[in-house]
Design an enzyme around this catalytic site. Structure first.
Site, mmCIF file in Angstrom:
data_model
loop_
_atom_site.group_PDB
_atom_site.id
_atom_site.type_symbol
_atom_site.label_atom_id
_atom_site.label_comp_id
_atom_site.label_asym_id
_atom_site.label_seq_id
_atom_site.Cartn_x
_atom_site.Cartn_y
_atom_site.Cartn_z
ATOM 1 N N LYS A 199 0.830 -1.217 0.000
ATOM 2 C CA LYS A 199 0.000 0.000 0.000
ATOM 3 C C LYS A 199 0.854 1.252 0.000
ATOM 4 O O LYS A 199 0.512 2.252 -0.636
ATOM 5 C CB LYS A 199 -0.953 -0.009 1.202
ATOM 6 C CG LYS A 199 -2.011 -1.083 1.041
ATOM 7 C CD LYS A 199 -3.128 -0.981 2.041
ATOM 8 C CE LYS A 199 -4.167 -2.057 1.747
ATOM 9 N NZ LYS A 199 -5.140 -2.230 2.797
ATOM 10 N N LYS B 235 -4.489 -10.517 -5.929
ATOM 11 C CA LYS B 235 -5.614 -10.800 -5.026
ATOM 12 C C LYS B 235 -6.827 -9.922 -5.358
ATOM 13 O O LYS B 235 -6.655 -8.738 -5.648
ATOM 14 C CB LYS B 235 -5.131 -10.499 -3.598
ATOM 15 C CG LYS B 235 -6.097 -10.844 -2.513
ATOM 16 C CD LYS B 235 -5.613 -10.279 -1.182
ATOM 17 C CE LYS B 235 -5.819 -8.775 -1.099
ATOM 18 N NZ LYS B 235 -5.615 -8.175 0.223
ATOM 19 N N LYS C 267 -10.792 -4.799 -2.514
ATOM 20 C CA LYS C 267 -11.798 -3.734 -2.514
ATOM 21 C C LYS C 267 -11.249 -2.433 -3.087
ATOM 22 O O LYS C 267 -11.981 -1.609 -3.598
ATOM 23 C CB LYS C 267 -12.229 -3.427 -1.071
ATOM 24 C CG LYS C 267 -13.160 -4.430 -0.472
ATOM 25 C CD LYS C 267 -13.524 -3.965 0.942
ATOM 26 C CE LYS C 267 -13.840 -5.147 1.825
ATOM 27 N NZ LYS C 267 -13.686 -4.882 3.244
#
Ligand code: TYM
Length: 328
Positions: free
Chosen positions: A112, A195, A198
């Protein structure tokens, strides 16, 4: 005495079939066996900037979705993390007891941080300490999660060991992760090497639990596969493997049965049948969701009542830790 289960989910964006197969489905399936606490982790959500109004409504909507998916208020407590201040208080203590090096190893933060660069928040870095606090506050035995949370659970276990060796074995309970055999890592439909997530906003990346049937069928039809023909569970062919795993997650059939069912058929058939299976699997959830969210005030008050019910457990643990550490 039943074992205590604790798990959490973020109220950010669209809840997808990865969340469902990796976590929610197993929460629902094993409810009767355990003493369950499920948490909508709104404090974790604000590690990235959120629209305040949207965060509140998404917390409520996620509660509706979890009840619609089968979380039974008679068997499980579902609450919002920010309603119990002990989470943030214990997280601070655990932050202070976490070696910096342990946090720096967390791959989810590194991924991230790569995307957000200098804007990445300090909260996102220390996110695992808040997660550890969530778990240990309720003397949790088992934590059912998808594969992507494994490293955070390993960190939690290391931290429990460290705290107990500093302050005594009765300080924190050691939790055990529980990762499902099937559906622990659902991959993106557009890119099966990544993966399903969201925070990915590409239109054909994820099937969301509230997607209308037409959209589900279209997304699955467009899923990336390969140029081969036969339909087998071969991890070397991530696209087809992912579609078959989703099929297995929704039908509960064995790999052998699924492979023989698709023998001689083509990718078009696989996608069509998978689409139908997913539409059928989500239909009851979508119907119940519409009924439950018709009365938002009722969901809000249920979340508040549930927090009142379990707050004493969290406060007892916090007090125990504060005393051991020399606070309060
Ligand atoms: P979150 O909100 O990202 O995801 C909720 C659950 O869904 C699982 N999951 C997946 N499983 C399979 N395939 C995927 N593609 C996929 N994507 C997500 C996650 O593993 C998770 O079980 N940090 C957690 C929330 C949390 C928590 C906790 C969990 C906070 N405190 C304490 C357990 C215990 C998170 O962000 O989950």
């Amino acid at each position: 005495m039943k074992k205590r289960v604790f798990s959490g989910i973020q109220p950010t964006g669209n809840t997808h079939i990865g969340n469902y197969l990796g976590a929610i489905k197993q929460w629902v399936a094993s409810q009767a066996e355990y003493d369950n606490i499920f948490c909508i982790v709104d404090l974790h959500a604000i590690t990235v900037l959120q629209d305040p109004k949207l965060l509140k409504s998404q917390t409520r909507e996620l509660a509706g979705l979890l009840f619609a998916a089968g979380i039974d208020p008679e068997q499980s407590v579902l609450f919002a993390q920010s309603h119990i201040s002990a989470h943030a208080e214990l997280a601070w203590i655990l932050n202070c007891l976490s070696p910096m090096g342990w946090m720096q190893r967390m791959t989810q933060f590194k991924e991230k941080a790569d995307k957000q660069k200098e804007q990445v928040s300090v909260g996102l870095f220390t996110y695992p300490a808040l997660m550890a606090a969530d778990i240990v506050l309720y003397d949790t035995d088992l934590v059912p999660v998808g594969e992507d949370q494994k490293q955070h659970l390993e960190y939690t276990r290391d931290l429990v060991q460290r705290v107990n060796s500093l302050y005594g074995d009765d300080t924190l309970k050691m939790p055990t992760p529980s990762i499902p055999q099937v559906g622990a890592r659902v991959m993106g439909l557009d890119d099966p090497t990544k993966k399903m997530s969201k925070s990915e906003d590409k239109p054909n990346h994820a099937v969301n639990l509230l997607d209308p049937p037409k959209v589900i069928l279209k997304k699955i039809k467009r899923a990336t596969t390969d140029s081969l023909r036969d339909i087998r569970f071969d991890p070397e062919r991530p696209g087809v493997y992912n579609l078959l795993s989703i099929y297995q997650g929704f039908t509960g059939q064995s790999q052998a049965k699924i492979e023989s069912h698709f023998e001689g058929k083509g990718y078009g058939d696989l996608k069509k049948e998978l689409g139908e299976v997913v539409v059928e699997g989500l239909k009851p959830i979508q119907t119940r969701y519409a009924e439950l969210t018709a009365d938002p005030a009722c969901l809000d008050s249920l979340l508040a009542q549930n927090a009142d019910k379990i707050r004493p457990i969290a406060e007892r643990t916090l007090k125990r830790v504060q005393e051991k550490v020399g606070l309060g």
